[in-house]
Design an enzyme around this catalytic site. Structure first.
Site, mmCIF file in Angstrom:
data_model
loop_
_atom_site.group_PDB
_atom_site.id
_atom_site.type_symbol
_atom_site.label_atom_id
_atom_site.label_comp_id
_atom_site.label_asym_id
_atom_site.label_seq_id
_atom_site.Cartn_x
_atom_site.Cartn_y
_atom_site.Cartn_z
ATOM 1 N N GLY A 1 -9.242 0.873 4.895
ATOM 2 C CA GLY A 1 -10.586 0.426 4.501
ATOM 3 C C GLY A 1 -10.609 -1.030 4.075
ATOM 4 C CD GLU B 1 -10.300 -23.977 28.767
ATOM 5 O OE1 GLU B 1 -10.169 -24.021 30.005
ATOM 6 O OE2 GLU B 1 -10.938 -24.808 28.129
ATOM 7 N NE ARG C 1 -4.091 1.787 0.478
ATOM 8 C CZ ARG C 1 -5.104 1.842 -0.377
ATOM 9 N NH1 ARG C 1 -5.094 1.105 -1.486
ATOM 10 N NH2 ARG C 1 -6.124 2.632 -0.136
#
Ligand SMILES: CC(C)(COP(=O)(O)OP(=O)(O)OC[C@H]1O[C@@H](n2cnc3c(N)ncnc32)[C@H](O)[C@@H]1OP(=O)(O)O)[C@@H](O)C(=O)NCCC(=O)NCCSC(=O)CCCC(=O)O
Ligand SMILES: Cc1cc2nc3c(=O)[nH]c(=O)nc-3n(C[C@H](O)[C@H](O)[C@H](O)COP(=O)(O)OP(=O)(O)OC[C@H]3O[C@@H](n4cnc5c(N)ncnc54)[C@H](O)[C@@H]3O)c2cc1C
Length: 664
Positions: free
Chosen positions: A401, A424, A310
């Protein structure tokens, strides 16, 4: 195809031997080869495809899980896989299923709490899956407070049977995985009553469904508890509800290792501690710590690869924009998570060792290390699952996004993972167990009982209460001794402060309740010390491979300096460091981010995840994100036609009406 070339360039930057790191991550060459072989076997088998999983309605989703689990079993038999290989195969199939509880809790409960005779009778059936079991402890009214469970098991000396009964609505078993629609048997935890006396909780093997037609047996009401958080996600599991109406079972189906009921109805307590009844939980908590590193590393792998693909802002003269991974803020959010994944891996390895050690001791009737094992498993389960659940969500945000799309893999990973903070043992409840252990340790300090193991540092309490950090420059924070002392001093001082405050109360239980939030923080400090120490100890081992150890040192530094920064208040407040030293720690942390940056992609490659396992377009190995995202969108059922179902019914009349309004 920009992304493909892009990650190749990133991989060239690595300053260490990735193949050797894969072995460190896996724990051994054997583990690496095993995981590598089985993960590829699963990835290449269309029977284990994950395609469209998040789109399926519940009934189909569940049936699909049944198909996969049965197919996995068929492959396990056909390929004659060992127990270890079979467990790996189920892991890489990567879908919560009834088999998790059958292998992960039902069988361990019988192994841990059954007598040799009981094990001989039940385990072969369970190993062949001729019976399928679950772990039925939690009830509608009580989960954390195990001693508060209401289901009863009343001994009837006339027939030599126990009568299992749900006396109230709140005593309905509620949550057990695999119970809702699959299990034929359960280990049921109920109050043992004999000769009119209540002896507290014990485990019983109870058959729930017919082995012929799978119908619930007389007196058994059983079903699924309904849809859970997230699309797909944990809804592949049939968490169930169960009620008993005076269901009779033979006496020998009470798990009798910890205590017994004789033919005459006499209750006999063995010389093993009652806490062994909680042994299955100790076992599972230990496995959850390793699972945390699995889940966190997966999210981090996706976020790291995508952060390198990106780009946003900063284009100069028409050149490329900046990779978001180069923003210091992105590094400050991402790299500590990468470091945590490694830290949890190593502490998980150590915890496995501790658990094996304690099990061996228990078999030899040495119960001395049980309290520490309980504190470590409870505390580390709590610490690692909280950090992992938060970390997965942070990774989603790190992907902007696109991280919100199911095709990123992150929403489902989060939805599947987040109940680990509750099951647990609720994470806060577990921290308070650690705090009890710490308070007990502090109160015994003057008694001559020497603290050992993970609390050995308390034995140096006088030094730890008054020492000061001698860090003078940023790089002094790379000295393991400086770091360990800082974490020890902080943990010890927080525990002692709690103990001092507790001593002001006449009633210690009242004091404990009042100071619970501080006690939980002291427990966190103690658990972080364990993780940091185990990471540092790992680095003292001989680690082969060019540059591998150096990378681990960077990761370790990031792990502890990030914690130090995040919890600065504790370190400053307890007076161990000055604000100048805190600021030097931060300088060093930033320097480590820069050292890690060129290795980031290779450090996540070292997890050796297949694209099948990651199931994420953003995390693809080749970084080919955009074309694949574009392609995936068109597979959505909404895009099967240009005109949406419902157009004629709803959109068209609306448009017509607007037309009329416009004419007015
Ligand atoms: C919170 C406690 C620990 C409280 O127990 P208690 O007996 O009321 O508490 P206490 O008076 O504080 O303790 C008495 C004593 O028992 C010790 N102890 C407590 N737990 C353990 C253990 N596991 N091993 C060894 N020792 C244990 C405590 O340290 C106390 O010791 P002490 O008397 O101080 O020496 C317990 O009830 C508990 O564990 N609650 C959590 C319930 C839980 O974890 N349920 C799990 C259900 S199964 C499940 O969720 C499946 C998940 C699905 C999946 O994995 O996929
Ligand atoms: C997905 C999933 C799978 C599960 N699988 C199984 C299974 O297979 N078998 C089974 O038996 N159970 C199972 N469980 C149940 C699970 O173990 C319990 O939900 C868990 O132990 C928490 O107990 P609880 O629900 O009673 O929470 P609660 O104890 O009611 O917790 C509610 C809140 O109260 C707080 N709290 C409670 N007690 C204290 C205290 N003493 N001090 C301070 N705060 C406190 C908690 O921190 C929490 O914030 C499953 C649960 C989930 C979500």
């Amino acid at each position: 195809m920009e992304g493909v070339d892009y990650l190749a360039d990133e991989r060239k930057k690595a300053e260490f031997d990735v193949n050797e790191m894969k072995i460190v991550w896996a724990g051994s060459r054997h583990n690496f080869e095993l995981s590598d072989r089985i993960s590829k076997l699963v990835a290449n088998d269309p029977g284990f495809s994950k395609e469209g999983r998040t789109m399926l309605p519940r009934k189909e989703l569940f049936k699909n899980t049944l198909r996969k689990a049965t197919y996995a079993w068929k492959r396990i038999i056909e390929l004659r896989l060992s127990e270890e290989e079979a467990a790996k195969l189920r892991h890489f199939v990567d879908e919560p299923a009834f088999t998790d509880l059958h292998w992960g809790m039902f069988i361990p409960a019988i192994k841990g709490q059954g007598t040799d005779e009981q094990q001989k009778k039940w385990l072969p059936l369970a190993y062949k899956m001729q019976i399928i079991g679950c772990y039925a402890q939690t009830e509608l009214g009580h989960g954390s407070n195990v001693q508060g469970l209401e289901t009863t098991a009343t001994f009837d000396p006339q027939t030599d049977e126990f009568v299992i009964h749900s006396p109230t609505l709140t005593s309905s078993k509620w949550w057990p995985g695999g119970l809702g629609k699959v299990s034929t048997h359960a280990v049921v935890y109920a109050r043992l009553i004999t000769n009119g006396k209540d002896y507290g909780i014990n485990g019983f093997i109870v058959q729930l469904r017919s082995l012929e037609d799978h119908k619930p047996l007389p007196g058994v009401t059983v079903g699924d508890i309904g849809l859970k958080f997230g699309n797909g996600a944990y809804n592949t599991m049939d968490n169930g509800v169960l009620r008993f109406d005076h269901v009779r079972i033979p006496r020998d189906q009470m798990l009798m290792r910890v205590s017994q009921v004789t033919r005459e109805g006499k209750y006999v307590q063995s010389d093993v501690p009652r806490q062994l009844l909680y042994g299955t939980m100790v076992y599972v908590r230990q496995t959850i710590v390793s699972d945390a590193s699995n889940a966190l590393s997966r999210a981090v792998c996706i976020a790291t690869r995508y952060s390198a693909v990106r780009r946003q802002f900063g284009s100069q003269n028409g050149g490329q924009e900046i990779q978001v991974i180069d923003y210091k803020t992105q590094q400050n959010r991402l790299f500590p998570l990468l470091a945590s994944a490694y830290a949890f891996r190593f502490v998980g390895e150590w915890l496995k060792w501790l658990y094996t050690d304690v099990t061996q001791r228990l078999q030899a009737n040495d119960f001395s290390t049980l309290p520490e094992a309980h504190a470590c498993t409870a505390g580390l389960k709590s610490l690692t699952t909280t950090a992992t659940a938060d970390g997965i969500e942070e990774c989603r945000k790190l992907c902007g996004g696109h991280g919100y799309l199911c095709s990123s893999g992150l929403p489902e990973l989060f939805a599947v993972y987040v109940p680990a903070c509750t099951y647990e043992g609720d994470n806060t409840v577990l921290l308070l167990q650690v705090a009890r252990f710490l308070m007990k340790t502090v109160s015994q300090l003057g008694s001559g009982k020497k603290p050992v193991g993970t609390i050995a540092y308390m034995g140096r309490i006088e030094h730890l209460m008054q020492c000061r950090s001698d860090v003078k420059q940023a790089k002094d924070w790379l000295k393991p001794s400086a770091v360990v002392e800082a974490f020890e001093a902080r943990a010890a001082r927080m525990s002692v402060a709690c103990a001092q405050n507790l001593s002001k109360f006449d009633n210690p239980e009242e004091g404990f309740a009042e100071l619970a939030a501080d006690l939980a923080e002291a427990a966190v400090a103690h658990c972080q010390l364990i993780v940091v120490s185990k990471f540092i100890e790992k680095l003292q081992q001989d680690i082969p491979g060019e540059g591998v150890k150096q990378q681990l040192e960077v990761l370790c530094g990031i792990y502890y300096l990030f914690l130090l920064h995040k919890h600065q208040g504790d370190f400053l407040g307890t007076g161990y460091i000055t604000s100048k030293q805190a600021s030097l720690a931060n300088d060093q942390l930033r320097a480590l981010y820069s050292q890690l940056r060129p290795n980031a992609i290779s450090l996540v490659d070292a997890f050796n995840y297949t694209d099948h396992f990651l199931d994420s377009i953003l995390g693809r190995y080749d970084g080919n994100v955009y074309p694949k995202l574009y392609e995936a969108a068109w597979k959505d059922p909404l895009n099967q036609s240009d005109i949406a179902d419902g157009f004629h019914e709803y959109i068209r009349p609306l448009l017509k009406q607007q037309l009329r309004t416009a004419r007015l």
